[in-house]
Scaffold this active site. Structure first.
Site, short mmCIF file in Angstrom:
data_model
loop_
_atom_site.label_atom_id
_atom_site.label_comp_id
_atom_site.label_asym_id
_atom_site.label_seq_id
_atom_site.Cartn_x
_atom_site.Cartn_y
_atom_site.Cartn_z
N ASP A 196 0.82 -1.21 0.00
CA ASP A 196 0.00 0.00 0.00
C ASP A 196 0.85 1.27 0.00
O ASP A 196 0.77 2.10 0.91
CB ASP A 196 -0.96 0.02 1.21
CG ASP A 196 -2.06 -1.02 1.09
OD1 ASP A 196 -2.41 -1.38 -0.05
OD2 ASP A 196 -2.56 -1.48 2.14
N GLU B 190 -11.31 -2.24 -2.72
CA GLU B 190 -10.71 -1.46 -1.63
C GLU B 190 -9.59 -0.60 -2.20
O GLU B 190 -9.34 -0.59 -3.39
CB GLU B 190 -10.18 -2.40 -0.54
CG GLU B 190 -9.15 -3.40 -1.02
CD GLU B 190 -8.70 -4.37 0.07
OE1 GLU B 190 -9.12 -4.22 1.23
OE2 GLU B 190 -7.91 -5.27 -0.24
#
Ligand SMILES: *[C@@H]1O[C@H](CO)[C@@H](O)[C@H](O)[C@H]1NC(C)=O
Ligand SMILES: *[C@@H]1O[C@H](CO)[C@@H](O)[C@H](O)[C@H]1NC(C)=O
Ligand SMILES: *[C@@H]1O[C@H](CO)[C@@H](O)[C@H](O)[C@H]1NC(C)=O
Ligand SMILES: *[C@@H]1O[C@H](CO)[C@@H](O)[C@H](O)[C@H]1NC(C)=O
Ligand SMILES: *[C@@H]1O[C@H](CO)[C@@H](O)[C@H](O)[C@H]1NC(C)=O
Length: 373
Positions: free
Chosen positions: A54, A232
């Site tokens: 991420d 997501e």
């Protein structure tokens, strides 16, 4: 900001010396490779030469600053996206002030510069749980040492205002940020699985939702039909005349190397666009992202790159091209979360639809040496 020929040479020397001599044991032990896509539809990534899950990158004062999930949210900086990356502290000096889950290891930070200050939105959660929060910390510098942790902006599951819609149906992780081009209003995007991605107006100081008890929230992406709702990690960019809603679709992590999910069920990077910041966002085929739509911009490829996601985009200014960056697993290295690496590609827009392009070639066709000075 972009490297010159000498630093390209340095990078090549660095890259060569950084290549491991043998794959790690996890890569050799009879893994099931038939679910690896060998497509060449997406290019191999340029190597960020750093471990990252991420990733989030901002540009400031001639450096790229990389924020990633990790203990206290590590910060790295580099003159180029290829590294070498130097660690320059952490966002948090200690565990987050948010009292839930494991407060020492926030996930999925997103940092923005806003009125001469830096704001880092981070998530506190646990895998598979909706008892989550998005917190924010701020500093006058993107490096470590002077950040203030302001705590939760949004709670889901438990905690302050978690009983207010849409917090009742969503998961407060994976914060992202966009400024409404028409009104100048800052907005927080967040969400993962459950009811997908939401966008909520932030207060002008970014430390809370604009109307906390009655957030004027908009659902941006959702997969109504699937049993799990595997979207997501949203990110939003504006490139006139469109807002682009980027997100990851599929399984991110915890892969069983003897039983991978069916090809295409692992992470891929998708996009929808809209002329309105609140949508509706549609993909290239006209399908709404609220109905499971999303054009794949970057998926597993070459039998090497697996489950790319955690997407961000650096918006080029003037003649610079946009850069798509993400994490991915290298099938010859390993499949643990800590094996995720930073990769990046330039974007080329065709009829307003982004396409990842190969190598160090600028979108306008001039080569990297010219572009990256
Ligand atoms: C929280 O995460 C840190 C870093 O991964 C780990 O060292 C620690 O043991 C975890 N704490 C708990 C209570 O699980
Ligand atoms: C830390 O931030 C405060 C206010 O944001 C500022 O006044 C101070 O000069 C900063 N300290 C350092 C060492 O940069
Ligand atoms: C954009 O939003 C405005 C109101 O905010 C609405 O009138 C308009 O129809 C929307 N446009 C599209 C293309 O959805
Ligand atoms: C994958 O790993 C191999 C072996 O370490 C390396 O040679 C190759 O450059 C890597 N490719 C990518 C895209 O990371
Ligand atoms: C492409 O972009 C580079 C870098 O900004 C610029 O120097 C060059 O003139 C551009 N080339 C064309 C053909 O537009």
């Amino acid at each position: 900001m972009w490297q010159n020929a000498i630093s390209i040479l340095c990078f090549l020397l660095y890259a060569v010396s950084a290549i491991p001599t043998a794959p790690t044991p996890s890569a050799s032990a009879g893994i099931d490779t038939h679910s690896f896509s060998k497509t060449t539809e997406y290019p191999l990534p340029n190597l960020g030469n750093v471990a990252a899950h991420d990733p989030n990158i901002i540009q400031y004062d001639g450096y790229f600053y990389l924020f990633k999930g990790g203990v206290h949210i590590p910060i790295h900086k580099s003159r180029t996206l290829d590294g070498p990356w130097e660690e320059v502290g952490t966002v948090l000096d200690e565990a987050s002030v948010i009292d839930k889950q494991n407060r020492t290891r926030p996930w999925a930070p997103t940092t923005v510069e806003w009125e001469n200050r830096f704001y880092c939105f981070y998530a506190i959660s646990e895998s598979g749980s909706r008892d989550s929060a998005i917190g924010v910390a701020s500093s006058d510098s993107p490096e470590g040492g002077n950040w203030t942790d302001h705590g939760a902006v949004v709670n889901t599951g438990k905690g302050d205002l978690s009983d207010v819609y849409p917090y009742t149906v969503s998961n407060a992780i994976d914060g992202a940020f966009i400024k409404d081009q028409k009104t100048g209003e800052p907005r927080l995007l967040y969400g993962s699985y459950w009811h997908g991605i939401f966008s909520v107006p932030l207060a002008e100081h970014l430390l809370s939702i604009k109307t906390p008890k009655k957030p004027d929230a908009t659902n941006l992406a959702y997969v109504p039909t699937a049993k799990t709702k595997p979207i997501e990690g949203s990110f939003m960019t504006y490139k006139a005349p469109y807002y682009y809603l980027w997100f990851s679709h599929g399984k991110c992590c915890q892969f069983n190397v003897h039983n991978f999910p069916p090809m295409g069920d692992e992470y891929s990077i998708r996009v929808g666009r809209s002329k309105n910041v609140t949508g509706p966002f549609v993909d290239k085929d006209g399908r709404e992202t609220l109905q499971g739509g999303g054009t794949i911009v970057y998926g597993s490829n070459h039998g090497v790159v697996y489950a790319p996601g955690g997407v961000g985009v650096l918006s080029g200014t003037g003649s610079e091209a946009d850069v798509l960056y993400f994490h991915y697993l290298n099938t010859s290295i390993g499949f643990a979360q800590g094996d995720a690496r930073l990769g990046w590609n330039y974007l080329h827009y065709v009829d307003g639809w982004p396409k990842a392009i190969e190598g160090y070639v600028h979108a306008n066709g001039s080569d990297a040496q010219n572009f990256r000075n």
